[in-house]
Design a protein around this motif. Structure first.
Motif, short mmCIF file in Angstrom:
data_model
loop_
_atom_site.label_atom_id
_atom_site.label_comp_id
_atom_site.label_asym_id
_atom_site.label_seq_id
_atom_site.Cartn_x
_atom_site.Cartn_y
_atom_site.Cartn_z
N TYR A 21 -23.33 135.88 52.67
CA TYR A 21 -23.44 137.42 53.12
C TYR A 21 -24.38 138.21 52.55
O TYR A 21 -24.86 138.98 52.95
CB TYR A 21 -21.84 137.91 53.00
N ASN A 22 -24.68 138.09 51.07
CA ASN A 22 -25.52 138.52 50.26
C ASN A 22 -27.03 138.54 50.74
O ASN A 22 -27.75 139.44 50.91
CB ASN A 22 -25.40 138.42 48.93
N LYS A 23 -27.23 137.15 51.38
CA LYS A 23 -28.43 136.98 51.80
C LYS A 23 -28.56 137.56 53.31
O LYS A 23 -29.58 136.94 54.10
CB LYS A 23 -28.77 135.42 51.90
N SER A 24 -27.56 138.30 53.90
CA SER A 24 -27.88 138.79 55.27
C SER A 24 -27.50 137.84 56.37
O SER A 24 -28.19 137.82 57.53
CB SER A 24 -28.84 139.80 55.54
N PHE A 25 -26.85 136.62 56.25
CA PHE A 25 -26.80 135.71 57.16
C PHE A 25 -25.74 136.11 58.22
O PHE A 25 -24.53 136.98 57.69
CB PHE A 25 -26.14 134.25 56.62
N SER A 26 -25.88 135.72 59.64
CA SER A 26 -24.68 136.50 60.53
C SER A 26 -23.56 135.47 60.24
O SER A 26 -23.45 134.38 59.71
CB SER A 26 -25.17 136.37 61.90
N ALA A 27 -22.46 135.91 61.01
CA ALA A 27 -21.30 135.04 61.00
C ALA A 27 -21.44 133.70 61.65
O ALA A 27 -20.83 132.84 61.46
CB ALA A 27 -20.17 136.02 61.73
N LEU A 28 -22.25 133.70 62.64
CA LEU A 28 -22.56 132.42 63.55
C LEU A 28 -23.16 131.50 62.49
O LEU A 28 -22.80 130.32 62.38
CB LEU A 28 -23.40 132.73 64.73
N GLU A 29 -24.15 132.04 61.77
CA GLU A 29 -25.06 131.18 60.83
C GLU A 29 -24.42 130.65 59.91
O GLU A 29 -24.38 129.44 59.45
CB GLU A 29 -26.08 131.94 60.33
N VAL A 30 -23.14 131.46 59.27
CA VAL A 30 -22.44 130.96 58.13
C VAL A 30 -21.20 129.75 58.79
O VAL A 30 -20.98 129.03 58.15
CB VAL A 30 -21.52 132.08 57.64
N ALA A 31 -21.05 130.13 60.00
CA ALA A 31 -19.97 129.17 60.86
C ALA A 31 -20.88 127.74 60.90
O ALA A 31 -20.19 126.82 60.78
CB ALA A 31 -19.45 129.64 62.08
N VAL A 32 -21.93 127.74 61.34
CA VAL A 32 -22.69 126.36 61.46
C VAL A 32 -22.87 125.60 59.80
O VAL A 32 -22.59 124.56 60.13
CB VAL A 32 -24.14 126.97 61.90
N MET A 33 -22.82 126.47 58.89
CA MET A 33 -23.02 125.81 57.65
C MET A 33 -21.66 125.30 57.52
O MET A 33 -21.64 123.99 56.62
CB MET A 33 -22.93 126.78 56.52
N PHE A 34 -20.49 125.43 58.02
CA PHE A 34 -19.29 124.66 57.59
C PHE A 34 -18.68 123.74 58.59
O PHE A 34 -17.68 123.26 58.61
CB PHE A 34 -18.04 125.75 57.44
N THR A 35 -19.68 123.74 59.75
CA THR A 35 -19.29 122.71 60.88
C THR A 35 -19.28 121.44 60.44
O THR A 35 -18.33 120.62 60.88
CB THR A 35 -20.20 122.73 62.18
N LEU A 36 -20.19 120.82 59.58
CA LEU A 36 -20.29 119.47 58.97
C LEU A 36 -19.10 119.38 58.00
O LEU A 36 -18.78 118.21 57.98
CB LEU A 36 -21.62 119.02 58.59
N TYR A 37 -18.67 120.34 57.47
CA TYR A 37 -17.53 120.05 56.38
C TYR A 37 -16.42 119.86 57.23
O TYR A 37 -15.96 118.74 56.65
CB TYR A 37 -17.40 121.48 55.65
N GLU A 38 -16.30 120.44 58.15
CA GLU A 38 -14.84 120.06 58.92
C GLU A 38 -15.07 118.83 59.91
O GLU A 38 -13.87 117.97 59.53
CB GLU A 38 -14.56 121.28 59.91
N LEU A 39 -16.21 118.57 60.30
CA LEU A 39 -16.48 117.38 61.03
C LEU A 39 -16.44 116.08 60.48
O LEU A 39 -15.80 115.04 60.63
CB LEU A 39 -17.61 117.33 61.94
N ALA A 40 -17.14 116.25 59.12
CA ALA A 40 -17.11 115.15 58.39
C ALA A 40 -15.54 114.58 57.94
O ALA A 40 -15.28 113.43 57.56
CB ALA A 40 -18.24 115.33 57.10
N GLY A 41 -14.67 115.62 57.65
CA GLY A 41 -13.29 115.49 57.42
C GLY A 41 -12.48 114.64 58.22
O GLY A 41 -11.81 113.99 57.99
N VAL A 42 -12.98 114.91 59.35
CA VAL A 42 -12.16 114.40 60.59
C VAL A 42 -12.64 112.68 60.63
O VAL A 42 -11.70 112.04 60.58
CB VAL A 42 -12.63 114.84 61.92
N PHE A 43 -13.73 112.39 60.53
CA PHE A 43 -14.10 110.77 60.25
C PHE A 43 -13.72 110.44 59.08
O PHE A 43 -13.70 109.06 58.83
CB PHE A 43 -15.62 110.61 60.90
N THR A 44 -13.85 111.13 58.02
CA THR A 44 -13.33 110.47 56.58
C THR A 44 -12.18 110.33 56.58
O THR A 44 -11.73 109.23 56.06
CB THR A 44 -13.78 111.70 55.62
N ASN A 45 -11.12 110.97 57.30
CA ASN A 45 -9.83 110.64 57.21
C ASN A 45 -9.49 109.60 57.77
O ASN A 45 -8.42 108.45 57.47
CB ASN A 45 -9.00 111.74 58.09
#
Length: 167
Positions: free
Chosen positions: A83-107
């Protein structure tokens, strides 16, 4: 036929029925009595944090709680830094996609790993991957372009997602 007779000293004697009638000499065998009520109460009082039977449970529980707090904190730090580096909400959401996707396969894999190598192994691997993720996030340079930062943070968050579901 044998009968059990409790004696005054707390031991149990097994006596033949004929010995009670007085027809033969008693053949007795001394066996220890059931634990006294006081010993049973002491055993119950022994259940505390110092009880060696609870030690693995306490260690795993504390580790998991600390991991949960740090995992949530690091996600908030990434979010606020973006947020401090002026990333948009979509760009921040992209940063967390692999976080959640990796969790699915890791489970899927974590259950098999836990069954094969034990929960301790998966816990240690998860904690090590979380440290790797923190180290990568610590290396986030402010001079990088947005695209480079998004790819780098997304990969770092992927390791955090794997770690989350291994613990």
């Amino acid at each position: 036929m044998a009968l059990e007779v409790e004696e005054e000293n707390g031991s149990v004697a097994i006596v033949e029925e004929s010995a009670i009638d007085g027809t033969n000499d008693p053949s007795t065998t001394e066996t220890p009595a059931a634990p006294a009520k006081e010993e049973a109460e002491e055993d119950i009082k022994g259940w505390g944090f110092t009880d060696p039977r609870l030690r693995p449970f306490v260690i795993i529980s504390i580790t998991y709680l600390l991991f949960t707090v740090t995992d949530g904190a690091i996600r908030m730090i990434v979010l606020l830094h973006a947020y401090n580096k002026s990333f948009s909400a979509l760009e921040v959401a992209v940063m967390f996609t692999l976080y959640e996707l990796a969790g699915v396969f890791t489970n899927l894999a974590a259950g098999m790993m836990g069954e094969r190598w034990g929960i301790r192994f998966t816990l240690i691997i998860g904690l090590c991957l979380q440290i790797v993720s923190y180290g990568m996030l610590f290396g986030w340079e402010d001079t990088w372009s947005k695209e480079t930062a998004i790819v780098y943070v997304t990969i770092a968050q992927m390791f955090a997602g794997i770690a989350k579901d291994l613990t």
